[in-house]
Design a protein around this motif. Structure first.
Motif, PDB file in Angstrom:
ATOM      1  N   THR A  13     -28.409 -16.655  -3.778  1.00  0.00           N
ATOM      2  CA  THR A  13     -27.694 -15.793  -2.849  1.00  0.00           C
ATOM      3  C   THR A  13     -27.400 -14.460  -3.510  1.00  0.00           C
ATOM      4  N   ARG A  14     -27.052 -13.445  -2.665  1.00  0.00           N
ATOM      5  CA  ARG A  14     -26.697 -12.145  -3.217  1.00  0.00           C
ATOM      6  C   ARG A  14     -25.493 -12.261  -4.129  1.00  0.00           C
TER       7      ARG A  14
ATOM      8  N   ASN B  63     -32.673 -14.301   0.501  1.00  0.00           N
ATOM      9  CA  ASN B  63     -31.449 -13.948  -0.230  1.00  0.00           C
ATOM     10  C   ASN B  63     -31.716 -13.195  -1.525  1.00  0.00           C
TER      11      ASN B  63
ATOM     12  N   GLU C  68     -30.131  -7.090  -1.665  1.00  0.00           N
ATOM     13  CA  GLU C  68     -28.803  -6.584  -1.327  1.00  0.00           C
ATOM     14  C   GLU C  68     -28.868  -5.612  -0.157  1.00  0.00           C
TER      15      GLU C  68
ATOM     16  N   PHE D 230     -28.356 -11.465   8.114  1.00  0.00           N
ATOM     17  CA  PHE D 230     -28.422 -10.795   6.813  1.00  0.00           C
ATOM     18  C   PHE D 230     -27.200  -9.905   6.614  1.00  0.00           C
TER      19      PHE D 230
ATOM     20  N   SER E  31     -23.807 -11.767   6.162  1.00  0.00           N
ATOM     21  CA  SER E  31     -23.644 -12.442   4.880  1.00  0.00           C
ATOM     22  C   SER E  31     -23.553 -11.471   3.709  1.00  0.00           C
TER      23      SER E  31
ATOM     24  N   GLY F 173     -25.427  -8.365   3.429  1.00  0.00           N
ATOM     25  CA  GLY F 173     -26.549  -7.459   3.248  1.00  0.00           C
ATOM     26  C   GLY F 173     -26.282  -6.088   3.861  1.00  0.00           C
TER      27      GLY F 173
END
Length: 314
Positions: free
Chosen positions: A5-6, A140, A143, A165, A168, A170
């Motif tokens: 994940t980011r 994921n 960024e 995106f 979450s 982005g």
């Protein structure tokens, strides 16, 4: 390879032992436990991706009067007048989804902004179809996503994928041009804010910096995105956002007004407690491939990409 994940990527970056980055001709060593002091930067033990380390000292300042040189448009020359420091964004990834492929917008043209992003340290992936974009967004790994609109959305799942995106964390840089090349930006903003994008104004003029001039015709005001820029090309054939409610105008804020008295650059900066990413809308994407060398374009595009990261919260 297992996607992370980011948030996890950010943690991995913060826990890395030492990363050497070239900053304004000097090697900057970044370490969680111990960091070498750099002039103009904090010596606190915050994460190495803090804005104090990643931004130049002139961050947020457009009217720079003490530069040694200025270009033919009156903007200071030298990357120390950009928002982001060279090399400071290593470990961050940008997805460029280029759906418009019209006149002169070929791979060679797109490589120019990609190379400019790489100077700051960004890793960049360039795709040209919605299916590729949806797959990459779900990985994921990114960024930030650039979305370069065209005249039709092919995959009905695209907007929901882009919305997920953004929700979450982005960040999204939306590029549109004249109608009908607004679809992807317009449909996303309609879903998010109830805002649509339309118009076909033949601009071709230069906007100028004016203190608190965000909503004044042909001007832009103070914002980190406009660091080192007093004159900025507005685009050739440009559109504008259409706000359906006063609330949408408050959330999605104009920071530059074109010479037709319509918003040409607008941003969304979510509340500090929100998990959403930042947004930026540019209403004249010819900047990317015909007008890259026009007033302020290259600096503005890279500045915006740095700001979108919301790096002060990482």
């Amino acid at each position: 390879m297992v996607a992370v994940t980011r948030a996890a990527a950010a943690r991995q970056q913060q826990s890395s032992k030492v990363t050497s980055t070239v900053v304004l001709g000097a090697v900057r060593k970044r370490c969680v436990k111990k960091k070498k002091k750099i002039v103009g930067q904090s010596t606190s033990s915050s994460a190495p991706s803090s804005s104090l380390q990643s931004y130049n000292e002139v961050a947020g300042k457009s009217n720079i009067t003490d530069a040694s040189r200025y270009d033919r448009y009156g903007n200071p020359t030298g990357r120390e007048y950009d928002l982001g420091r060279d090399g400071a964004f290593m470990g961050f990834n940008i997805l460029i989804a280029q759906f418009y492929s019209g006149f002169q917008f070929n791979d060679a043209a797109m490589q120019v902004p990609i190379d400019a992003l790489k100077v700051k340290g960004f890793q960049v992936k360039h795709v040209k179809t919605e299916n590729e974009c949806i797959t990459e967004l779900a990985s994921n790994r990114y960024e930030t996503a650039w979305i370069i609109s065209t005249n039709q959305i092919q995959n009905s799942k695209f907007i929901s994928a882009l919305t997920a995106f953004h929700s979450s964390g982005g960040a999204i840089f939306l590029f549109a041009d004249n109608t009908p090349y607004v679809c992807h930006a317009s449909e996303f903003l309609k879903t998010k804010f109830g805002i649509t994008v339309e118009g076909n104004y033949y601009g071709g003029k230069t906007m100028t910096y004016k203190e608190n001039g965000h909503q004044k015709i042909g001007n832009f005001g103070q914002h980190e995105i406009f660091t080192g820029i007093t004159n900025l090309f507005e685009g050739i054939t440009i559109c504008h956002p259409v706000y359906s409610t006063p609330e949408s105008r408050t959330a999605f804020v104009t920071i530059a007004t074109a010479t037709d008295d319509n918003s040409s650059i607008a941003v969304y900066d979510p509340p500090p407690t929100s998990r959403e990413g930042r947004l930026c809308l540019d209403c004249g994407f010819t900047k990317l491939y015909i007008n890259w060398d026009s007033a302020g374009t290259a600096r503005y595009i890279v500045n915006a990409s740095c700001w979108l990261l919301r790096i002060e919260n990482r």
